[in-house]
Design a protein around this motif. Structure first.
Motif, PDB file in Angstrom:
ATOM      1  N   ASP A 367      31.859 -22.837 -31.485  1.00  0.00           N
ATOM      2  CA  ASP A 367      31.844 -24.028 -32.333  1.00  0.00           C
ATOM      3  C   ASP A 367      32.414 -25.218 -31.562  1.00  0.00           C
ATOM      4  OD1 ASP A 367      31.881 -25.791 -34.519  1.00  0.00           O
ATOM      5  OD2 ASP A 367      32.337 -24.164 -35.906  1.00  0.00           O
ATOM      6  N   LEU A 386      26.102 -23.575 -32.304  1.00  0.00           N
ATOM      7  CA  LEU A 386      26.444 -23.324 -33.704  1.00  0.00           C
ATOM      8  C   LEU A 386      25.639 -22.161 -34.271  1.00  0.00           C
ATOM      9  CD1 LEU A 386      26.830 -26.992 -34.897  1.00  0.00           C
ATOM     10  CD2 LEU A 386      28.543 -25.201 -35.175  1.00  0.00           C
ATOM     11  N   ALA A 389      27.288 -19.119 -32.955  1.00  0.00           N
ATOM     12  CA  ALA A 389      28.579 -18.972 -33.630  1.00  0.00           C
ATOM     13  C   ALA A 389      28.396 -18.425 -35.034  1.00  0.00           C
ATOM     14  CB  ALA A 389      29.298 -20.316 -33.673  1.00  0.00           C
ATOM     15  N   SER A 393      30.009 -14.877 -36.821  1.00  0.00           N
ATOM     16  CA  SER A 393      31.031 -15.127 -37.841  1.00  0.00           C
ATOM     17  C   SER A 393      31.060 -13.999 -38.873  1.00  0.00           C
ATOM     18  CB  SER A 393      30.755 -16.454 -38.553  1.00  0.00           C
ATOM     19  OG  SER A 393      30.708 -17.519 -37.635  1.00  0.00           O
ATOM     20  N   GLN A 398      32.130 -19.742 -43.303  1.00  0.00           N
ATOM     21  CA  GLN A 398      31.953 -20.322 -41.965  1.00  0.00           C
ATOM     22  C   GLN A 398      30.530 -20.075 -41.449  1.00  0.00           C
ATOM     23  OE1 GLN A 398      33.688 -22.394 -40.608  1.00  0.00           O
ATOM     24  NE2 GLN A 398      35.858 -21.918 -40.388  1.00  0.00           N
ATOM     25  N   ARG A 402      28.010 -23.094 -40.429  1.00  0.00           N
ATOM     26  CA  ARG A 402      27.463 -23.219 -39.075  1.00  0.00           C
ATOM     27  C   ARG A 402      25.941 -23.180 -39.069  1.00  0.00           C
ATOM     28  NH1 ARG A 402      32.492 -19.477 -37.151  1.00  0.00           N
ATOM     29  NH2 ARG A 402      33.839 -21.208 -36.456  1.00  0.00           N
TER      30      ARG A 402
END
Length: 897
Positions: A367, A386, A389, A393, A398, A402
C-alpha cells in the motif's frame, strides 16, 4: 549500414540508414512492429551500429515486464547517461525529472511537464552530439515512460535525434502521431528464409531442410534456433512461439545448477544489471557466485554479458526459464532478490511475488509502495500495488478499500477492463451502502465514449452521493451526465432530471454548478445563466471556476465572455502542465473565435488543440479542432479543408457524438457558402434543422441560422426556410444567445420584402457588433449589395467599402473579393487585397512570433508551448525570411503588433 547476419530486410535497413544519416538535418521517430522472433531486435542492433559508426551517441532502453509497475523506470534507463546535464535545465523541469525518478521527495508534477523536461534534456545533449535512442520491447514499458516517449516522439522534427522503438504485435502502439513512421516486419520470403537456413545450418539434408523451412514459415528466429534442436521433435501441435520457447528451454537441463540459478534470478528481475543478479544468486545459493557461472549460458546461446550488463538472447529465453522453474524455486529466487536489491519498492514487489498466503504487514508495505508510485505520477504502478495488497489482506475492510481504490486508479489510466475485473473481486465481500455508491460510480464512469444512454444512471448515482453527503462526487458525476447531454443528445427527461439533482445537491450560486446547468440546458436556462455568469465574471474567480464560467458562457452563446475567460486561464494551465484540460480549453476558444470571426485566434488555438489532443488522447477535442482548422482554411482561401472535416466526422462517429457531427455539418455549410455554392450550403445546413437527422443538435442549429437563410435565399429555398426561422424566433424569446439573435437579425433582413428590408438592415447594424467583426462585415456586404440592387449605387459604396476593409483585415479572402465585385458593379474600383506578411506563417509560427514580440526567450516560448527551445529557434529561422526580416527586433512591425 552493415547488413551482416540480417537477410531480407534491405528496405527497412535502408530506411533507418537514411534517417540516421540525416539526423543532423531533421529528427524522426520510427516504430518497428512484428511478431516474436521476426527480427526487430536485430534491426535495432544494426541501427545502433550505424549510429556509432557515424560518431553519434546511442542511448538504449529495454522494456521489461516486471518493471511495468515502477513509474518512469524505462525513461530512467534511457536518459540516465544524461544526468550530468540536469543542472542546466530550467528549475521547474529539473524538479519534475527529479521527482519522477525518485531523486527528491517532491510529488511528481503533471506528466507533460516531465515530458518537456525529458525533451529538453535530449535536445541539449543532441546539440553537442546527435542522438539515436533505441528502445526494445517497448510494449513492456511502464505506462508513464511510454507516454513521455510518445510526447517526445511527436516533437523531434527539429532535433538532432532519431528514436527507434520496437514492439511486439498484439499490443497498442507505444508511439503514435502523424510524425511517427511505423514499419511492420513481415515474415521472410522463401528465398531469404533459405539463405538464413543455409548460413545457420549448412549441414542439413534436403528433407530436414524443407521441413524446417515449412515449420519456421519465414520467422528468422525460428530459422536460426530450431535447427539446433534437430529434425525430430514432438512439437507439431505447438504454435511457432511455443516451439521457439521449447527450443530455448531444451538447452537448460544441460547447464550447471549455479548457472541455472543465476539465469532464474536474472529472468525474474529483468533489470539487466549483472552485479545485482550475481548478488541475488549468491544469496540464493549461500555461496559466492561469479561471472564465470554465465559462461555455459553464453556458449548455449541463451545470454550475452558485456559492460556489467546481462542480456537474454531473446525475451522468449527469459520466459522459458521462468516456465521451466518450479513454484518453490521461483519463490526462493524472489526472496533472494528481495534481500539484495537496493530499492525498497523492488524489494517489496519480490517479497509479494514470493508470498503464498495473506500477509497484512506485507499488504501494508505494498500500500505504501503504491502511494509512492502515485506521488511519482505512476498511476498504473499504484493500481497494481493496491490490487496485490488487496489480495494479501486478511481484513475484509482493508481488502475492500484497496480493491476500490485500485479500481479508481484503473479508471484514471483508462482501463475499463481492469475496473470491471477489480469490481468483480468485491462481489463476495460485505459492501456497505456508501461503498456500493463508489462501485456504481466506477462502473458508470468506465463506460467508454459519451453516449447518452448512461446519462440517467450517472444522475442517479450523483443523487445518491449527494444524499450521503459526498457533494464533490455528486458534482463530478453531474458534470459527466451534463456533458453527455451536451454532446450525445440525451432525452429531455434526462436533462430535466440532471437539473433537479443540481438544484437539490449543489450550491446554485457556484460557477461549477452553473457550468453543469449550461451543459444540460444551454437554451432553456440561457437567460438566467447569462446574467449569473456575467455577475460572477465581474468578481475574482479561482482558475477552475474561471474555466467553468468560460465553458458555460460558450454553450449559452456569450462567446466574447467565453474567449476572455478561457484566454485568461491558458497561461496557468501551461505552467502546471495540465495539457488535457488545456487542449479542451483551446478547442472551445478556437470554436468561439471562429464563430465570432477572430480567425487568427481560431487558427492558432485549433492548431495547438489538434496537437495536444494527440498527447492527451482526446478524440472529441481533436474532431472539433479539425473542424475549426478546416473552416478557417476555407475562409482564408486555402484548399486543405475536406480531409480535415472528413476526419472530424469519422471521430464524431467513433465517440458517438451528435454534437461533433452537427459541428461538422455547420462547417461544411460555412465552407460551401464561402465558396458561393449556395445549393450545396443549403443541403448541408438544412440537416441541422431536422430532429431526426444524426447531426441534429439544438445549440449548433441555433448558431447556423444566418448561414442557413443566406443559403436558402440564394438557392431558391425561401419557402422552406421561413418555418425554420419562425421556430428559432420562438427559441430566441427564452435565450439571449448572441449567435442566434445575430443570425435572426441577418435572416430577417435577407428575407424582408423590399419595403421593409432597409429597416431590417438598419436594425441589424444598430446592434452592438463590436465583438462580432465577421457578422458585422457580412451585414454591411449584404446591405450594400441590396442598396446597389435598388439602384442606389452611391449609397451602397460606404457599407461595401467598410465590408471590404473589414473582410480583408480578417483574412476572409472570398468574402473580400465578393465585396470588391459589388463595389465594381456600383462603379467603384478597388485595389486587389495585398496579403500581409503574417499570412505566410503557419498558426504555430504566428503564435511563436507573437510570444517573441512579447519579449520571451526561446526557452520561455518552448516552456509555454511544450516544445524544446531548439525547435522554437528552428521555427524563428523559418519565420524571418517569410516576413522579410533578419532580427527579432523587426518582428513587431512585421506581424502588425
Amino acid at each position: 549500414m552493415t547488413t551482416v547476419g540480417v537477410v531480407g530486410r534491405d528496405a527497412e535497413i535502408a530506411a533507418l540508414d537514411r534517417l540516421i544519416g540525416d539526423v543532423q538535418r531533421r529528427g524522426a521517430a520510427v516504430l518497428v512492429r512484428g511478431e516474436a522472433g521476426i527480427g526487430k531486435s536485430a534491426l535495432l542492433g544494426l541501427a545502433c551500429g550505424a549510429a556509432a559508426g557515424r560518431g553519434l551517441r546511442v542511448l538504449r532502453a529495454t522494456g521489461v515486464e516486471s518493471e511495468m509497475t515502477l513509474p518512469f523506470a524505462g525513461l530512467h534507463q534511457l536518459v540516465r547517461p544524461l544526468f550530468g546535464r540536469l543542472p542546466a535545465l530550467p528549475a521547474p523541469q529539473r524538479r519534475a525529472l527529479a521527482a519522477a525518478f525518485g531523486m527528491s521527495d517532491d510529488a511528481a508534477p503533471e506528466l507533460f511537464l516531465i515530458g518537456l523536461a525529458a525533451l529538453n534534456l535530449l535536445s541539449d545533449s543532441a546539440a553537442d552530439q546527435p542522438l539515436v535512442l533505441v528502445v526494445d520491447d517497448a510494449h513492456w514499458l511502464d505506462r508513464p515512460s511510454a507516454d513521455v516517449l510518445g510526447f517526445v516522439a511527436r516533437r523531434l522534427e527539429s532535433e538532432a535525434v532519431v528514436l527507434v522503438a520496437a514492439q511486439r504485435d498484439g499490443f497498442p502502439p507505444v508511439l503514435t502521431g502523424p510524425t511517427v513512421e511505423e514499419r511492420h516486419l513481415e515474415r521472410l520470403d522463401r528465398r531469404s528464409a533459405e539463405e538464413v537456413l543455409t548460413r545457420r545450418a549448412p549441414q542439413l539434408d534436403p528433407v530436414a531442410r524443407g521441413r524446417l523451412l515449412d515449420v519456421a514459415a519465414g520467422n528468422p528466429l525460428a530459422l536460426a534456433e530450431l535447427p539446433l534442436e534437430g529434425p525430430e521433435d514432438d512439437s507439431g501441435h505447438l504454435t511457432l512461439t511455443a516451439r521457439l520457447e521449447h527450443a530455448f528451454a531444451a538447452r537448460l537441463p544441460g547447464l550447471p545448477d549455479v548457472t541455472r540459478d543465476l539465469l532464474l534470478v536474472a529472468a525474474l528481475e529483468d533489470e539487466g544489471a549483472l552485479g545485482e543478479s550475481l548478488a541475488a544468486a549468491s544469496a540464493l545459493r549461500g555461496e559466492r557466485v561469479t561471472a564465470e557461472a554465465l559462461v555455459p549460458a553464453v556458449e548455449a546461446g541463451l545470454v550475452a554479458a558485456d559492460d556489467g550488463r546481462l542480456e537474454f538472447r531473446h525475451p522468449l529465453v527469459r520466459h522459458a526459464i521462468r516456465q521451466q522453474s518450479t513454484l518453490p524455486e521461483r519463490q526462493r529466487a524472489h526472496l533472494a532478490l528481495a534481500r539484495t536489491l537496493p530499492e525498497p519498492d523492488r524489494q517489496v514487489w519480490h517479497r509479494a511475488a514470493a508470498a503464498d498466503a495473506p500477509d497484512d504487514a506485507l499488504a501494508a508495505e505494498l500500500d505504501e509502495a503504491g502511494a509512492r508510485a502515485l506521488r511519482r505520477g505512476g498511476v498504473p504502478g499504484a493500481q497494481a500495488a493496491l490490487e496485490r495488497a488487496a489480495r494479501l489482506s486478511t481484513d475484509p475492510t482493508q481488502r475492500l478499500r484497496r480493491y476500490l481504490r485500485a479500481a479508481e486508479l484503473a479508471f484514471e489510466w483508462g482501463r475499463p477492463d481492469v475496473v470491471d475485473r477489480l469490481l468483480q473481486e468485491t462481489t463476495a465481500l460485505d459492501v456497505p451502502d456508501r461503498e456500493r455508491i463508489r462501485m456504481t460510480v466506477l462502473r458508470e464512469r468506465s463506460e467508454e465514449g459519451i453516449q447518452g444512454a448512461g446519462t440517467r444512471r450517472l444522475t442517479e448515482v450523483a443523487a445518491a452521493a449527494a444524499a450521503d453527503g459526498r457533494t464533490d462526487q455528486a458534482l463530478l458525476f453531474l458534470h459527466a451526465a451534463a456533458l453527455r447531454c451536451m454532446w450525445a443528445g440525451a432525452s429531455d427527461a434526462a436533462r430535466v432530471r440532471v437539473l433537479e439533482v443540481v438544484e437539490e445537491a449543489l450550491d446554485p450560486d457556484d460557477v461549477l454548478a452553473l457550468e453543469v446547468i449550461g451543459y444540460a440546458a444551454p437554451l432553456a436556462r440561457g437567460a438566467v445563466l447569462h446574467e449569473q455568469l456575467r455577475a460572477r465574471a465581474a468578481g475574482p474567480l479561482d482558475p477552475d471556476r474561471t474555466i467553468a464560467a468560460g465553458m458555460a458562457a460558450s454553450v449559452i452563446g456569450d462567446l466574447p465572455l467565453s474567449i476572455a475567460l478561457l484566454g485568461s486561464a491558458v497561461a496557468g494551465l501551461r505552467a502546471d502542465g495540465r495539457l488535457g484540460l488545456l487542449s479542451r480549453v483551446l478547442m472551445v476558444e478556437a470554436w468561439d473565435a471562429l464563430v465570432v470571426g477572430r480567425f487568427d485566434l481560431a487558427s492558432a488555438a485549433a492548431d495547438e488543440a489538434v496537437r495536444l489532443a494527440a498527447d492527451t488522447e482526446q478524440p472529441l477535442v481533436r474532431a472539433i479542432a479539425l473542424v475549426v482548422q478546416g473552416a478557417v482554411s476555407a475562409v482564408r482561401g486555402a484548399g486543405d479543408v475536406e480531409e480535415r472535416v472528413a476526419e472530424a466526422a469519422r471521430l464524431g462517429l467513433q465517440v458517438e457524438s451528435n454534437g461533433v457531427l452537427a459541428v461538422v455539418q455547420l462547417s461544411r455549410g460555412m465552407v460551401a457558402l464561402n465558396q458561393g455554392r449556395h445549393e450545396a450550403a443549403w443541403d448541408e445546413l438544412a440537416r441541422l434543422s431536422d430532429p431526426n437527422d444524426p447531426s441534429y443538435h439544438p445549440v449548433v442549429h441555433s448558431f447556423s441560422v444566418g448561414d442557413l437563410v443566406e443559403a436558402a435565399v440564394n438557392s431558391g429555398h425561401r419557402t422552406e426556410v421561413e418555418p425554420i426561422l419562425a421556430d428559432l424566433e420562438a427559441l430566441a424569446a427564452v435565450t439571449p444567445s448572441a449567435p442566434l439573435h445575430l443570425g435572426l437579425r441577418y435572416g430577417r433582413a435577407l428575407l424582408a420584402p423590399e419595403d421593409e428590408a432597409e429597416e431590417r438592415f438598419d436594425a441589424a447594424l444598430a446592434a452592438d457588433l463590436s465583438s462580432w467583426p465577421f457578422a458585422r462585415a457580412r451585414l454591411q456586404l449584404a446591405y450594400g449589395a441590396w442598396l446597389r440592387r435598388q439602384r442606389r449605387a452611391a449609397e451602397s459604396r460606404a457599407p461595401l467599402r467598410a465590408a471590404r476593409d473589414a473582410l480583408d483585415a480578417l483574412g476572409a479572402v472570398a468574402w473580400g473579393d465578393r465585396a470588391r465585385q459589388e463595389l465594381r458593379a456600383s462603379g467603384e474600383q478597388s485595389r486587389p487585397r495585398t496579403p500581409e506578411a503574417r499570412d505566410q506563417l503557419s498558426p504555430q509560427e504566428l503564435l511563436i512570433a507573437q510570444l517573441a514580440v512579447e519579449g520571451l526567450t526561446n526557452r520561455e516560448i518552448g516552456a509555454r508551448l511544450y516544445l524544446s527551445h531548439r525547435t522554437v529557434g528552428t521555427h524563428l529561422h523559418r519565420i524571418f525570411p517569410k516576413l522579410g526580416i533578419t532580427s527579432r527586433a523587426a518582428l513587431r512591425t512585421a506581424i502588425g503588433q
